[in-house]
Every structure is written in C-alpha cells, then in structure tokens.
Design a protein around this motif. Structure first.
Motif, PDB file in Angstrom:
ATOM      1  N   GLU A  41       0.843  -1.161  -0.069  1.00  0.00           N
ATOM      2  CA  GLU A  41       0.053  -0.022   0.070  1.00  0.00           C
ATOM      3  C   GLU A  41       1.050   1.238  -0.159  1.00  0.00           C
ATOM      4  O   GLU A  41       1.099   2.041   0.978  1.00  0.00           O
ATOM      5  N   ASP A  42       1.605   1.376  -1.091  1.00  0.00           N
ATOM      6  CA  ASP A  42       2.681   2.662  -1.073  1.00  0.00           C
ATOM      7  C   ASP A  42       1.852   3.954  -0.949  1.00  0.00           C
ATOM      8  O   ASP A  42       0.899   3.935  -1.466  1.00  0.00           O
ATOM      9  N   GLU A  43       2.818   4.960  -0.599  1.00  0.00           N
ATOM     10  CA  GLU A  43       1.999   6.425  -0.680  1.00  0.00           C
ATOM     11  C   GLU A  43       2.254   7.089  -2.114  1.00  0.00           C
ATOM     12  O   GLU A  43       2.414   8.199  -1.858  1.00  0.00           O
ATOM     13  N   SER A  44       2.053   6.236  -2.990  1.00  0.00           N
ATOM     14  CA  SER A  44       2.116   6.917  -4.270  1.00  0.00           C
ATOM     15  C   SER A  44       1.072   7.674  -4.462  1.00  0.00           C
ATOM     16  O   SER A  44      -0.052   7.498  -4.108  1.00  0.00           O
ATOM     17  N   PHE A  45       1.247   8.802  -5.402  1.00  0.00           N
ATOM     18  CA  PHE A  45       0.193   9.818  -5.761  1.00  0.00           C
ATOM     19  C   PHE A  45       0.428  10.450  -6.908  1.00  0.00           C
ATOM     20  O   PHE A  45       1.584  10.214  -7.632  1.00  0.00           O
ATOM     21  N   GLN A  46      -0.708  10.810  -7.687  1.00  0.00           N
ATOM     22  CA  GLN A  46      -0.293  11.445  -9.012  1.00  0.00           C
ATOM     23  C   GLN A  46       0.061  13.240  -8.700  1.00  0.00           C
ATOM     24  O   GLN A  46       0.827  13.847  -9.299  1.00  0.00           O
ATOM     25  N   ASN A  47      -0.735  13.772  -7.781  1.00  0.00           N
ATOM     26  CA  ASN A  47      -0.637  15.188  -7.474  1.00  0.00           C
ATOM     27  C   ASN A  47      -0.771  15.469  -6.130  1.00  0.00           C
ATOM     28  O   ASN A  47      -1.527  14.898  -5.473  1.00  0.00           O
ATOM     29  N   GLU A  48       0.017  16.687  -5.652  1.00  0.00           N
ATOM     30  CA  GLU A  48      -0.218  16.891  -4.399  1.00  0.00           C
ATOM     31  C   GLU A  48      -0.077  18.329  -4.310  1.00  0.00           C
ATOM     32  O   GLU A  48       1.031  18.906  -4.785  1.00  0.00           O
ATOM     33  N   LEU A  49      -1.092  19.017  -3.467  1.00  0.00           N
ATOM     34  CA  LEU A  49      -1.092  20.381  -3.214  1.00  0.00           C
ATOM     35  C   LEU A  49      -0.748  20.845  -1.772  1.00  0.00           C
ATOM     36  O   LEU A  49      -1.528  20.190  -0.919  1.00  0.00           O
ATOM     37  N   SER A  50       0.212  21.629  -1.741  1.00  0.00           N
ATOM     38  CA  SER A  50       0.297  22.099  -0.156  1.00  0.00           C
ATOM     39  C   SER A  50       0.551  23.535   0.084  1.00  0.00           C
ATOM     40  O   SER A  50       1.160  24.186  -1.252  1.00  0.00           O
ATOM     41  N   TYR A  51       0.462  24.085   1.242  1.00  0.00           N
ATOM     42  CA  TYR A  51       0.465  25.525   1.175  1.00  0.00           C
ATOM     43  C   TYR A  51       1.077  25.663   2.880  1.00  0.00           C
ATOM     44  O   TYR A  51       0.701  24.913   3.568  1.00  0.00           O
ATOM     45  N   SER A  56      20.127  32.801   3.505  1.00  0.00           N
ATOM     46  CA  SER A  56      19.243  32.597   4.717  1.00  0.00           C
ATOM     47  C   SER A  56      19.010  31.147   4.973  1.00  0.00           C
ATOM     48  O   SER A  56      19.026  30.338   3.982  1.00  0.00           O
ATOM     49  N   VAL A  57      18.800  30.733   6.128  1.00  0.00           N
ATOM     50  CA  VAL A  57      18.216  29.465   6.527  1.00  0.00           C
ATOM     51  C   VAL A  57      16.790  29.649   6.933  1.00  0.00           C
ATOM     52  O   VAL A  57      16.243  30.730   7.277  1.00  0.00           O
ATOM     53  N   TYR A  58      15.965  28.586   6.562  1.00  0.00           N
ATOM     54  CA  TYR A  58      14.327  28.855   6.521  1.00  0.00           C
ATOM     55  C   TYR A  58      13.779  27.675   7.112  1.00  0.00           C
ATOM     56  O   TYR A  58      14.419  26.463   7.038  1.00  0.00           O
ATOM     57  N   LEU A  59      12.509  27.868   7.494  1.00  0.00           N
ATOM     58  CA  LEU A  59      11.761  26.842   7.880  1.00  0.00           C
ATOM     59  C   LEU A  59      10.311  26.891   7.669  1.00  0.00           C
ATOM     60  O   LEU A  59       9.627  28.112   7.649  1.00  0.00           O
ATOM     61  N   ASN A  60       9.793  25.936   6.864  1.00  0.00           N
ATOM     62  CA  ASN A  60       8.359  25.998   6.252  1.00  0.00           C
ATOM     63  C   ASN A  60       7.572  24.915   6.966  1.00  0.00           C
ATOM     64  O   ASN A  60       7.902  23.936   7.151  1.00  0.00           O
ATOM     65  N   LEU A  61       6.432  25.274   7.483  1.00  0.00           N
ATOM     66  CA  LEU A  61       5.539  24.669   8.074  1.00  0.00           C
ATOM     67  C   LEU A  61       4.045  24.531   6.964  1.00  0.00           C
ATOM     68  O   LEU A  61       3.819  25.517   6.372  1.00  0.00           O
ATOM     69  N   TYR A  62       4.013  23.114   6.789  1.00  0.00           N
ATOM     70  CA  TYR A  62       3.062  23.219   5.667  1.00  0.00           C
ATOM     71  C   TYR A  62       1.857  22.033   5.747  1.00  0.00           C
ATOM     72  O   TYR A  62       1.918  21.100   6.561  1.00  0.00           O
ATOM     73  N   TYR A  63       0.615  22.251   5.095  1.00  0.00           N
ATOM     74  CA  TYR A  63      -0.279  21.344   5.005  1.00  0.00           C
ATOM     75  C   TYR A  63      -0.815  21.079   3.750  1.00  0.00           C
ATOM     76  O   TYR A  63      -0.731  22.218   2.961  1.00  0.00           O
ATOM     77  N   GLY A  64      -1.442  19.987   3.145  1.00  0.00           N
ATOM     78  CA  GLY A  64      -2.066  19.945   1.999  1.00  0.00           C
ATOM     79  C   GLY A  64      -2.931  18.614   1.770  1.00  0.00           C
ATOM     80  O   GLY A  64      -3.054  17.810   2.790  1.00  0.00           O
ATOM     81  N   SER A  65      -2.991  18.162   0.546  1.00  0.00           N
ATOM     82  CA  SER A  65      -3.795  17.012   0.208  1.00  0.00           C
ATOM     83  C   SER A  65      -3.427  16.415  -1.108  1.00  0.00           C
ATOM     84  O   SER A  65      -2.543  17.310  -1.734  1.00  0.00           O
ATOM     85  N   ARG A  66      -3.456  15.305  -1.375  1.00  0.00           N
ATOM     86  CA  ARG A  66      -3.031  14.485  -2.412  1.00  0.00           C
ATOM     87  C   ARG A  66      -3.944  13.731  -3.281  1.00  0.00           C
ATOM     88  O   ARG A  66      -5.188  13.477  -2.575  1.00  0.00           O
TER      89      ARG A  66
END
Length: 243
Positions: free
Chosen positions: A25-35, A232-242
């Motif tokens: 049950e691989d975590e494969s997907f065709q598209n992922e949108l995150s922000y 710069s060093v950076y940190l991103n916090l993200y959430y999304g769907s696939r």
C-alpha cells in the motif's frame, strides 16, 4: 559551509539509492497540493507564505513547482517608538523589500514512511527567478517641531535628520503603487519531514538553506551596507492534500 550543503543535497537528488516501501500500500500519488507559512533568518516573526504543486515521477522521485512570497529585512533594522505619538517606526528605513519567488525543483525520497503513519524524509533542491519589489517606506515627520507641520513622506536621510521628529510609519499599502521591480535568481536546498497520517492529506516541516542574488542592489536602509546577495536558513510549516 552553505555552498557545501547545497551541493550535498543536489548530489543526493541525483544519486540517492531507491527507498523501499514498507508495504504494497505505497504512498504513491499523482498530484499533491500544499501550502503554508515561511520563517527565515531574513524575515520577521513570519517571513511569508507559499504554495506548491508536486507531481509523481517514479516511486522515489517527484517534481514540483511553487510560488513563495516573503519580506526580506535588513539586519540593521531596529524598531523605535516616538516619544510624542507612541507610534513605532524603523529608523532609517527607506524601502520594504518583498520578493516573489516562482521556482521548479526535484524531490527524492530518502526514508519512506509506512502507509498510515510514521515520518517520511525527502531531500529537495529548487531554483527560479526572484522578483524583488521595493516598496517605499513612509513615515510621518514633524517639520514644525511643535506639531504644526506634519507630513507623510518616504524616508529620506537628507531631509529627515532628527529621529525625535519621526511620529511613526504609515501602512505598507501607502507605497504599494510605487513599487519598483528588481529581478534576480535564487537557489535553495533542504529536507522535508512529512507527518501526514492518511493517504489523502499531508502535514510537515521543511528546513533548508537559500541563496539569492538581485540584478541591482536593493536599498533598504540607505545609511547601512546593502548587498545584491542574500543568504538565509528557513523553516516551512505546511499542510496539503493529494490525489
């Protein structure tokens, strides 16, 4: 050290060994949108925001396109409060620098998580243009000294000589229509740690390093050193769907 980090992560994208799934049950997907939101060493409390669209290439490699909008601050920025009005302002600041960063990149799986839980670690590298927008920084300046001649103007070190006569700053929207474009390029490399529990949604953090260079030197504080190149060093916090 920063250059070595970029080269190391870019090298990992090309040569990383295939990561094996822990289940059919691989975590494969065709598209992922995150922000999400961006924090970086050149920004304030919150550096900016971003959106990213990721596409499946094979079980260990993804490609993505994204758009990031951040404010870049000068390291010499210091906020003061007017003893007369109590309003705050950044002493000596002439322009805001906002940067729009469209970019394209690749992402490789280093450690794959289980289908319904765990943490997945990916390495990524991306590059693209940087569209720097210099927006005038407006202040309220008391020319009369007794409150009789107050003008709202872009800060000018040759005219606004006395900090005690600065009564505060105006909204960033005051100068947005006078923004000047300063193009450049950027390159970044980092690691993502994905914590999503379900196949349809994701959440995680991204940490990395970014280097950016503009065609012309953006003048943020005229009386301080201003440079074409920013790191710069950076940190991103993200959430999304696939899907």
């Amino acid at each position: 050290m920063a250059r070595s980090l970029i080269l190391l992560l870019a090298f990992a994208l090309l040569l990383a060994a295939p990561a094996k799934a822990q289940s059919e049950e691989d975590e494969s997907f065709q598209n992922e949108l995150s922000y999400g939101v961006n924090f970086n060493s050149n920004g304030g409390l919150i550096g900016g925001a971003f959106i990213r669209s990721t596409y499946f290439m094979n079980e260990n490699m993804y490609q993505f396109g994204g758009l990031e909008i951040v404010e870049v601050k000068h390291p010499k920025e210091n906020r003061y409060f007017s003893p007369i009005s109590g309003e705050s302002f950044v002493d000596g600041k002439q322009n805001y620098l906002f940067v729009v960063r469209p970019h394209y990149g690749r992402e490789v799986v280093l450690f794959r998580k289980a289908p319904e839980s765990g943490v997945q670690v990916n390495a990524l590298a991306a590059a693209g243009p940087s569209l720097g927008l210099l927006v005038p920084y407006y202040i309220d300046y008391n020319y009369g000294g007794q409150g009789t001649d107050i003008r709202t103007e872009q800060y000018d070190p040759n005219r606004h000589l006395d900090r005690d006569y600065i009564l505060g700053s105006d909204s960033v929207f005051r100068g947005i229509g006078e923004a000047k474009l300063n193009p450049g390029v950027h390159l970044k490399a980092g690691l993502t740690f994905e914590y999503g529990r379900y196949r349809e949604s994701i959440a995680g953090i991204e940490v990395g390093f970014l280097v950016e260079r503009f065609l012309n030197t953006p003048i943020i504080i005229p009386d301080a050193d201003n440079h074409k190149t920013f790191t710069s060093v950076y940190l991103n916090l993200y959430y999304g769907s696939r899907n």
